[in-house]
Scaffold this motif. Structure first.
Motif, PDB file in Angstrom:
ATOM      1  N   THR A  78      30.551 -10.657   0.206  1.00  0.00           N
ATOM      2  CA  THR A  78      30.016 -10.982  -1.110  1.00  0.00           C
ATOM      3  C   THR A  78      28.498 -10.858  -1.073  1.00  0.00           C
ATOM      4  O   THR A  78      27.852 -11.299  -0.114  1.00  0.00           O
ATOM      5  CB  THR A  78      30.421 -12.395  -1.556  1.00  0.00           C
ATOM      6  N   CYS A  79      27.938 -10.267  -2.113  1.00  0.00           N
ATOM      7  CA  CYS A  79      26.482 -10.139  -2.253  1.00  0.00           C
ATOM      8  C   CYS A  79      26.163 -10.400  -3.720  1.00  0.00           C
ATOM      9  O   CYS A  79      26.157  -9.477  -4.545  1.00  0.00           O
ATOM     10  CB  CYS A  79      26.014  -8.763  -1.801  1.00  0.00           C
ATOM     11  N   LEU A  80      25.912 -11.661  -4.046  1.00  0.00           N
ATOM     12  CA  LEU A  80      25.891 -12.131  -5.427  1.00  0.00           C
ATOM     13  C   LEU A  80      24.564 -12.815  -5.751  1.00  0.00           C
ATOM     14  O   LEU A  80      23.824 -13.213  -4.846  1.00  0.00           O
ATOM     15  CB  LEU A  80      27.073 -13.077  -5.655  1.00  0.00           C
ATOM     16  N   PRO A  81      24.248 -12.981  -7.038  1.00  0.00           N
ATOM     17  CA  PRO A  81      22.902 -13.429  -7.412  1.00  0.00           C
ATOM     18  C   PRO A  81      22.626 -14.912  -7.282  1.00  0.00           C
ATOM     19  O   PRO A  81      21.466 -15.326  -7.368  1.00  0.00           O
ATOM     20  CB  PRO A  81      22.789 -12.987  -8.877  1.00  0.00           C
TER      21      PRO A  81
ATOM     22  N   TRP B  95      35.357 -14.037   5.644  1.00  0.00           N
ATOM     23  CA  TRP B  95      34.452 -14.005   4.486  1.00  0.00           C
ATOM     24  C   TRP B  95      33.031 -13.845   5.002  1.00  0.00           C
ATOM     25  O   TRP B  95      32.552 -14.638   5.803  1.00  0.00           O
ATOM     26  CB  TRP B  95      34.565 -15.298   3.679  1.00  0.00           C
ATOM     27  N   VAL B  96      32.348 -12.801   4.548  1.00  0.00           N
ATOM     28  CA  VAL B  96      30.983 -12.499   4.959  1.00  0.00           C
ATOM     29  C   VAL B  96      30.080 -12.668   3.742  1.00  0.00           C
ATOM     30  O   VAL B  96      30.102 -11.843   2.826  1.00  0.00           O
ATOM     31  CB  VAL B  96      30.872 -11.065   5.533  1.00  0.00           C
ATOM     32  N   GLU B  97      29.286 -13.723   3.724  1.00  0.00           N
ATOM     33  CA  GLU B  97      28.409 -14.030   2.597  1.00  0.00           C
ATOM     34  C   GLU B  97      27.034 -13.423   2.834  1.00  0.00           C
ATOM     35  O   GLU B  97      26.258 -13.880   3.687  1.00  0.00           O
ATOM     36  CB  GLU B  97      28.305 -15.545   2.427  1.00  0.00           C
ATOM     37  N   MET B  98      26.723 -12.332   2.115  1.00  0.00           N
ATOM     38  CA  MET B  98      25.449 -11.639   2.280  1.00  0.00           C
ATOM     39  C   MET B  98      24.451 -11.985   1.186  1.00  0.00           C
ATOM     40  O   MET B  98      23.350 -11.432   1.148  1.00  0.00           O
ATOM     41  CB  MET B  98      25.673 -10.127   2.364  1.00  0.00           C
ATOM     42  N   SER B  99      24.808 -12.907   0.300  1.00  0.00           N
ATOM     43  CA  SER B  99      23.871 -13.371  -0.708  1.00  0.00           C
ATOM     44  C   SER B  99      22.795 -14.234  -0.040  1.00  0.00           C
ATOM     45  O   SER B  99      23.006 -14.812   1.024  1.00  0.00           O
ATOM     46  CB  SER B  99      24.592 -14.216  -1.759  1.00  0.00           C
ATOM     47  N   THR B 100      21.632 -14.328  -0.691  1.00  0.00           N
ATOM     48  CA  THR B 100      20.631 -15.313  -0.269  1.00  0.00           C
ATOM     49  C   THR B 100      21.002 -16.622  -0.938  1.00  0.00           C
ATOM     50  O   THR B 100      20.956 -16.742  -2.162  1.00  0.00           O
ATOM     51  CB  THR B 100      19.219 -14.877  -0.692  1.00  0.00           C
ATOM     52  N   THR B 101      21.390 -17.610  -0.125  1.00  0.00           N
ATOM     53  CA  THR B 101      21.977 -18.819  -0.694  1.00  0.00           C
ATOM     54  C   THR B 101      21.501 -20.055   0.048  1.00  0.00           C
ATOM     55  O   THR B 101      20.730 -19.979   1.012  1.00  0.00           O
ATOM     56  CB  THR B 101      23.518 -18.707  -0.678  1.00  0.00           C
TER      57      THR B 101
END
Length: 317
Positions: free
Chosen positions: A62-65, A87-93
């Motif tokens: 996921t690469c989300l805003p 699950w690979v979270e590539m968003s800046t979070t």
């Protein structure tokens, strides 16, 4: 590894493009059907929903805003998480949020990684961007081939959440550098210096930086097109401030930076390019901070190379 990618925006679309270009079995999803169509035309498959993607794929990126967007997507995928799913979270979070969501994935039998990138959209486009990865070592080894396809320098940062902390920190530093460069360029113009010469003086001096060598160029061109908007800057530096607040660190520069970008958003809108922040000083001085000979957009002219793991000094794993 059959891979899904959710979020085909400025950064996500380029990361997903590197996967597709290098032969990864890729399924994509985005709320914008035109972005999806662009990928299916190049050979990717399309998923109707995040739920279907998690059913069909071993790894879902996921690469989300925003953290809220990641939460909404993961809630759809969670019923289909089980052993073998990542699950690979590539968003800046936010660190706390990625830990919360990742714990749900792990409790369901899957694995979770926070995996933000750093280096700009132009490097994401060529597979030369840097990637941080926070997870256990066994999970890192499983996803390392994917990360090497999307990026050049890959750093295993520690446990889940650690990569997000470091990513927010790097964005804070980049923003601080951008603001000081804006002040430097405007001051040099006001002092009668040639801006192209000023650019080169910074570039060959102790004052140079990655931000100068990229963002100063599109500032001086006048396009200010760095593929990163003011609302995203405000989110990222706000996340850094929250880390400091939780740790009890009394920051002085950070609150001022947040105030400057809040003013920029009021003036120019949330979706204004982050480099448009220099307009505040242009308007205050009546000066035009442009010069001929600079590109309208940054292009990575380094050849694409296979990625590799980098290590912290004194460590081999």
């Amino acid at each position: 590894m059959k891979t899904g990618f959710i979020g085909l925006g400025n950064v996500g679309g380029k990361l997903a493009g590197s996967l597709l270009r290098n032969g990864i079995d890729l399924t994509v999803h985005d709320l914008n059907p035109d972005l999806v169509a662009g990928f299916t035309a190049r050979g990717a498959q399309a998923a109707d929903s995040p739920a279907q993607m998690m059913q069909d794929c071993e790894a879902v990126i996921t690469c989300l805003p925003s953290p809220a967007a990641s939460d909404a997507v993961l809630r759809q995928m969670l019923p289909h998480v089980g052993p073998g799913k990542i699950w690979v979270e590539m968003s800046t979070t936010d660190e706390a949020e990625v830990k919360r969501l990742g714990a749900q994935v792990i409790a369901a039998g899957g694995a979770a990684v926070d995996c933000p990138v750093s280096g700009g959209c132009h490097r994401a486009d060529t597979g030369n961007i840097s990637i941080f990865a926070g997870c256990d070592r066994a999970t890192f080894e499983r996803i390392l081939p994917l990360l090497k396809t999307m990026g050049r320098r890959i750093l295993h940062t520690g446990d889940l959440g650690s990569a997000s902390v470091l990513k927010v920190m790097t964005n804070y530093l980049a923003t601080a550098n951008l603001l000081t460069l804006c002040e430097a360029l405007v001051t040099m113009k006001a002092a009668g210096m040639d801006l192209a010469t000023t650019y080169q003086a910074i570039a060959i001096s102790s004052g140079t930086s990655f931000v100068h060598e990229t963002e100063s160029q599109v500032i001086l061109n006048g396009s200010r097109d760095i593929n990163f908007t003011m609302d995203l800057v405000k989110k990222d530096i706000g996340l850094f401030q929250a880390i400091a607040d939780r740790a009890g660190v009394p920051l002085e520069i950070s609150p001022l930076m947040i105030s400057i970008f809040e003013d920029g958003i009021r003036r120019y809108g949330m979706r204004a390019q982050s480099d448009d922040i220099i307009r505040r000083l242009e308007e205050a001085t009546g000066l035009d901070i442009t010069a001929p000979g600079f590109p309208a957009q940054m292009v990575d002219d380094e050849p694409e190379e296979p990625g590799y793991e980098v290590h912290a000094p004194g460590r081999t794993t």
